[in-house]
Structure formats: C-alpha cells, structure tokens
Write an enzyme that holds these catalytic residues in place. Sequence first.
Site, mmCIF file in Angstrom:
data_model
loop_
_atom_site.group_PDB
_atom_site.id
_atom_site.type_symbol
_atom_site.label_atom_id
_atom_site.label_comp_id
_atom_site.label_asym_id
_atom_site.label_seq_id
_atom_site.Cartn_x
_atom_site.Cartn_y
_atom_site.Cartn_z
ATOM 1 N N TYR A 133 0.796 -1.235 0.000
ATOM 2 C CA TYR A 133 0.000 0.000 0.000
ATOM 3 C C TYR A 133 0.829 1.287 0.000
ATOM 4 O O TYR A 133 0.536 2.210 -0.761
ATOM 5 C CB TYR A 133 -1.051 -0.036 1.129
ATOM 6 C CG TYR A 133 -2.250 -0.859 0.703
ATOM 7 C CD1 TYR A 133 -3.344 -0.266 0.084
ATOM 8 C CD2 TYR A 133 -2.250 -2.242 0.855
ATOM 9 C CE1 TYR A 133 -4.418 -1.039 -0.350
ATOM 10 C CE2 TYR A 133 -3.316 -3.019 0.427
ATOM 11 C CZ TYR A 133 -4.398 -2.409 -0.175
ATOM 12 O OH TYR A 133 -5.454 -3.162 -0.629
ATOM 13 N N GLU B 272 -9.044 -6.792 3.985
ATOM 14 C CA GLU B 272 -8.289 -7.898 3.370
ATOM 15 C C GLU B 272 -7.675 -8.826 4.424
ATOM 16 O O GLU B 272 -7.574 -10.044 4.194
ATOM 17 C CB GLU B 272 -7.228 -7.334 2.408
ATOM 18 C CG GLU B 272 -7.891 -6.806 1.145
ATOM 19 C CD GLU B 272 -7.064 -5.812 0.339
ATOM 20 O OE1 GLU B 272 -5.836 -5.752 0.508
ATOM 21 O OE2 GLU B 272 -7.670 -5.075 -0.479
HETATM 22 C C1 HEM Z 1 -6.363 2.102 -1.698
HETATM 23 C C2 HEM Z 1 -5.653 1.581 -2.663
HETATM 24 C C3 HEM Z 1 -6.208 0.738 -3.789
HETATM 25 C C4 HEM Z 1 -7.371 0.873 -4.457
HETATM 26 C C5 HEM Z 1 -8.459 1.909 -4.266
HETATM 27 C C6 HEM Z 1 -7.402 -0.194 -5.451
HETATM 28 C C7 HEM Z 1 -8.428 -0.408 -6.353
HETATM 29 C C8 HEM Z 1 -8.480 -1.440 -7.263
HETATM 30 C C9 HEM Z 1 -9.562 -1.682 -8.182
HETATM 31 C C10 HEM Z 1 -10.818 -0.847 -8.307
HETATM 32 C C11 HEM Z 1 -9.253 -2.787 -8.901
HETATM 33 C C12 HEM Z 1 -10.079 -3.408 -10.020
HETATM 34 C C13 HEM Z 1 -10.956 -4.476 -9.454
HETATM 35 C C14 HEM Z 1 -11.731 -5.146 -10.550
HETATM 36 O O1 HEM Z 1 -11.189 -6.065 -11.150
HETATM 37 O O2 HEM Z 1 -12.860 -4.749 -10.784
HETATM 38 C C15 HEM Z 1 -7.983 -3.248 -8.437
HETATM 39 C C16 HEM Z 1 -7.336 -4.350 -8.944
HETATM 40 C C17 HEM Z 1 -6.027 -4.624 -8.706
HETATM 41 N N1 HEM Z 1 -5.227 -4.036 -7.748
HETATM 42 FE FE1 HEM Z 1 -5.780 -2.556 -6.474
HETATM 43 N N2 HEM Z 1 -6.262 -0.936 -5.350
HETATM 44 C C18 HEM Z 1 -5.509 -0.399 -4.342
HETATM 45 C C19 HEM Z 1 -4.287 -0.857 -3.910
HETATM 46 C C20 HEM Z 1 -3.544 -1.819 -4.558
HETATM 47 C C21 HEM Z 1 -2.192 -2.175 -4.210
HETATM 48 C C22 HEM Z 1 -1.422 -1.619 -3.017
HETATM 49 C C23 HEM Z 1 -1.797 -3.111 -5.114
HETATM 50 C C24 HEM Z 1 -0.455 -3.811 -5.225
HETATM 51 C C25 HEM Z 1 0.659 -3.138 -5.346
HETATM 52 C C26 HEM Z 1 -2.901 -3.350 -6.025
HETATM 53 C C27 HEM Z 1 -2.905 -4.249 -7.077
HETATM 54 C C28 HEM Z 1 -3.988 -4.560 -7.855
HETATM 55 C C29 HEM Z 1 -3.963 -5.542 -8.918
HETATM 56 C C30 HEM Z 1 -2.748 -6.367 -9.349
HETATM 57 C C31 HEM Z 1 -5.248 -5.590 -9.451
HETATM 58 C C32 HEM Z 1 -5.755 -6.500 -10.582
HETATM 59 C C33 HEM Z 1 -5.900 -5.809 -11.857
HETATM 60 C C34 HEM Z 1 -4.785 -5.978 -12.848
HETATM 61 O O3 HEM Z 1 -3.881 -6.784 -12.643
HETATM 62 O O4 HEM Z 1 -4.849 -5.283 -13.851
HETATM 63 N N3 HEM Z 1 -3.937 -2.546 -5.661
HETATM 64 N N4 HEM Z 1 -7.526 -2.424 -7.435
#
Ligand code: HEM
Length: 407
Positions: free
Chosen positions: A95, A137
């Site tokens: 994060y 989580e």
């Molecule tokens: C408050 C912080 C964060 C928010 C608001 C956020 C929001 C989101 C959202 C909206 C999605 C798409 C979900 C869907 O499939 O509909 C997503 C997917 C994902 N997030 Fe986060 N996220 C956050 C933090 C993180 C962090 C810290 C990481 C890792 C470094 C991360 C890694 C991913 C990955 C790998 C995906 C899958 C999509 C892809 O691989 O293209 N996220 N997140």
Amino acid sequence: MLNEKTIAIIKSTVPVLEKHGKDITSHFYQRMFSNHPELLNIFNHANQRQGRQQTALANAVYAAAANIDNLGAIIPVVKQIGQKHRALGILPEHYPIVGENLLGAIKEVLGDAATDEIIDAWAEAYGVIADAFIGVEAEMYKEAKEQEGGWEGFRSFVVSNKVEESNVITSFYLKPEDGKAIASYQPGQYLTVKVQPEGDNYTHIRHYSLSDAPGKEYYRISVKREDKGVVSNYLHQSLQEGDKILVSAPAGDFVLEQKDTPAILISGGVGLTPMVSMVKTIVEQQPERGVTFIHGALNSTVHALKEEITQLANENKNVNSFVAYSEPTAEDRGAKNYDKEGFIDLAWLKSIVPSNQADFYFCGPLPFMQVVYRALKEWGVPAENIHFEFFGPASQLEEPVSTSVSK
Ligand code: HEM
Ligand SMILES: Cc1cc2nc3c(=O)[nH]c(=O)nc-3n(C[C@H](O)[C@H](O)[C@H](O)COP(=O)(O)OP(=O)(O)OC[C@H]3O[C@@H](n4cnc5c(N)ncnc54)[C@H](O)[C@@H]3O)c2cc1C
C-alpha cells in the site's frame, strides 16, 4: 480520523483529480513500475496497455476520497475489490508503494496547482483509505487460510484432466499436489492462477470461475483461448495433464443466493462458466428450485459444455435450457440445435422466462452484459435481483450499447 480542513481539501480537489484522472494514473503506473519493476509480476500487462486497470483503480481512489468522511458507505465496494486483492496476494506492505507513487504522480501532473497543503491532505486521506482496504483484506486472508481445506497464498495443484470443450474452450481439472483437502466454494466464485511461461521474465496472475458444483475432490476451470492472451495460451498450449500450477483459494462475491425464487442464468460465450457451477449446484442442493439456463454463442463450434447442460435439462424437470446462436453454421441449421438465431434480447427473454419475479445472474463480454442489463432494467427487474460478474476490471453497464456481442 481526518480533521475538517483536510476533509474539505480532499472533497474540493476530487473533481480536479478526476478531470486529470487518466493522465495522473497512467503517469502513476509508469512511475510505480519503474521504481518497483517487481510489481509487474502481479499486475496484468494487457490491462495496463488497454488502460482498463488505470481507470478502475483511479475511480476507486476518487470514489473513496469523495466518501472520506463516511467510508462505511463504500465498504461493499472495498470488499469486492478486496476479494480480488486477496486472491492476487496484495499485502499491507504494497500500500505505501501505491500511495507514494500516486502522490508523486499527482504532484508531477498538477505542478504548482498541487500545493503542499493539498498533497499533505491527500497523503493523509490515502492512509485512511489504505487502512480500510488492509483491514478488510486481513479478514479475508484469515478466512481463506482458516476455512476447512483452506490455505495461505498460492498452493501447488496438479492438472488431473484436461478436456477440450469446444474449439476455443478447454477445461482443467485441478487436484492439490499435497493430496490434502481443498476448500469448498460458492457457485459463482473463481480460482486465481499464477503462471510463468518458459522464457517469460514475469509471473502472470489471472482469475477463472469455477465451472463445476462444489464438494468435489478437484476444482474445475474452463478457459477460453484469447488471441494474444498470455495465460490462456499458456494453459491451452503448454499446461498438460500431470503438470503443476499455482492456485490461490477460491474468492469472489458473485455467488448464487440460496433462495427459493427461480434463478435465471444468462451467459454469453465463456461467461457460462459460473452459470454452469450455479445450475449444477441447484440441481444437487435445491432440486425443487426453477432454473433457466440461457446461453448465447456464435455457433456450436465454440459452444462449450453443451452436452453437460443438455443432459441436466433432460434429467431434471426444474431445469430449462435455451440457446441463441448469432451465426449458426449450416450443420446447426440442419440439426436445429438452437432456439433462437441472433442475439439475446428482451422480447426473447420475455418469451422464455415466465416472469420478472426471479433472480437474474449474467456474465459475458461487456457489450453483451450492457444489452442484458438494459433489458432487465426495462423489464422492471428490481436492482437487488440483478447479479453479474465481469471477466475483467469492473466497468459501466449503462454505457451506449455497441453491436458486437458474444463469441
Ligand atoms: C487504496 C488503494 C487501492 C485501491 C483503491 C485499489 C483499487 C483497485 C480496483 C478498483 C481494482 C479493479 C478491481 C476489478 O477487477 O474490478 C484493483 C485491482 C487490482 N489491484 Fe488494487 N487498489 C488499491 C491498492 C492496490 C495495491 C497496493 C496493489 C499492489 C501493489 C494493487 C494491485 C492490484 C492488482 C494487481 C489488481 C488486478 C488488476 C490488474 O492486474 O490489472 N492494488 N484495485
Ligand atoms: C472474476 C473473473 C472470472 C473469470 N473467469 C473466466 C473463465 O471462467 N474462463 C475464461 O476463459 N476467462 C475467465 N476470466 C478472464 C481471465 O481472467 C483472463 O482475463 C483471460 O483468460 C485472458 O487472459 P490472457 O492472459 O490469456 O490474456 P491477456 O494477456 O490478459 O490479454 C487479454 C487480451 O488483451 C489483448 N492483448 C494482449 N496483448 C496484446 C497485444 N500485444 N496486442 C494487442 N492486444 C493484446 C488481447 O485481446 C487479449 O485477448 C475471468 C476473469 C475474471 C475477472
């Protein structure tokens, strides 16, 4: 908690950030991947190229910020995203990396307009939002591990059976390498696999809906080979019976509700996988519950799991099955092995589904989902009876409908 001044700054700057949304987020990703190339083992490269993930993450941060004084209101969304994060293996230590690079990108894109006061307010707000995700989580990691047959992170499975279901879809039966119990799941949930094709510098992670009823000694996923798709081609071409694959515990909040109402399961193309799990579960667990399985495909050459569904419908009086082919082959026409030519539309739905007093579940390509969603709304189906899953980052369903539908 944030003080009133910080909250006021956040709320007044959300629209500014939204306006520069794409610039900030694409800059953010470039920045983050150049500082932390190891994250390319987690993020989907194709989503990056297509800008889909950029939009999803940015929108979620802004939606959270707009509700910063009432984060409880967005907990359902946090839970939905948290399911994916947990399945992907996103950890608390990730994060600050996102936070630091997001703030850096805001500063660099907005220039002087991003005063220290604004940046400090966003740093504080991001911390609060991140804590909400981390908390949700943490519970999910605990549940995944502590449930019967559960586990932490990725576990090694062996492909016990590989079955070609159509020209483009193949099923994989997966058994745990350690031979121990596996966690059950709710129909509609997905498995998450991590692979590293030979010669590839990165691991790639993808979700696949479980396509069988729960309670077996194996998991089954059914995968469509996508043109230029990294993981689907690896699975189809390289992964053979006896090979191993890493899998995280079942996840997802698109699940069949155990109600008595009729269940109407509508799918386009490979979007049928969660529906197959649902119909099989209803047959096993609720044999009195009416279920209508409606599937749209190009034609029989790409129509997967057809015999399985036909047999279920033949053997169970509570199951009805209907098929729409948009481009039936000459053989299809000869065999009359479909119920409608063309795309699924409201007039047809009304002719085969007795009433709108039912629970509707749907999944398929985005344009297909937009058509179905619009049809159900027009028919007056209450929002709480409409359930859907995206096979990619969550998108808008109320956008203008385009013409291409299901494959
Ligand atoms: C408050 C912080 C964060 C928010 C608001 C956020 C929001 C989101 C959202 C909206 C999605 C798409 C979900 C869907 O499939 O509909 C997503 C997917 C994902 N997030 Fe986060 N996220 C956050 C933090 C993180 C962090 C810290 C990481 C890792 C470094 C991360 C890694 C991913 C990955 C790998 C995906 C899958 C999509 C892809 O691989 O293209 N996220 N997140
Ligand atoms: C909850 C959920 C459940 C899912 N369930 C299923 C399921 O049951 N069955 C199933 O088959 N899928 C399912 N999916 C989709 C699956 O996760 C993958 O997205 C899909 O298999 C494609 O992955 P890939 O690695 O093969 O393609 P990716 O490498 O991710 O590429 C995706 C697409 O991007 C485009 N692309 C990629 N690289 C290029 C390039 N260089 N040039 C031009 N275009 C390019 C191509 O059109 C390609 O088809 C599900 C997804 C989710 C989120």
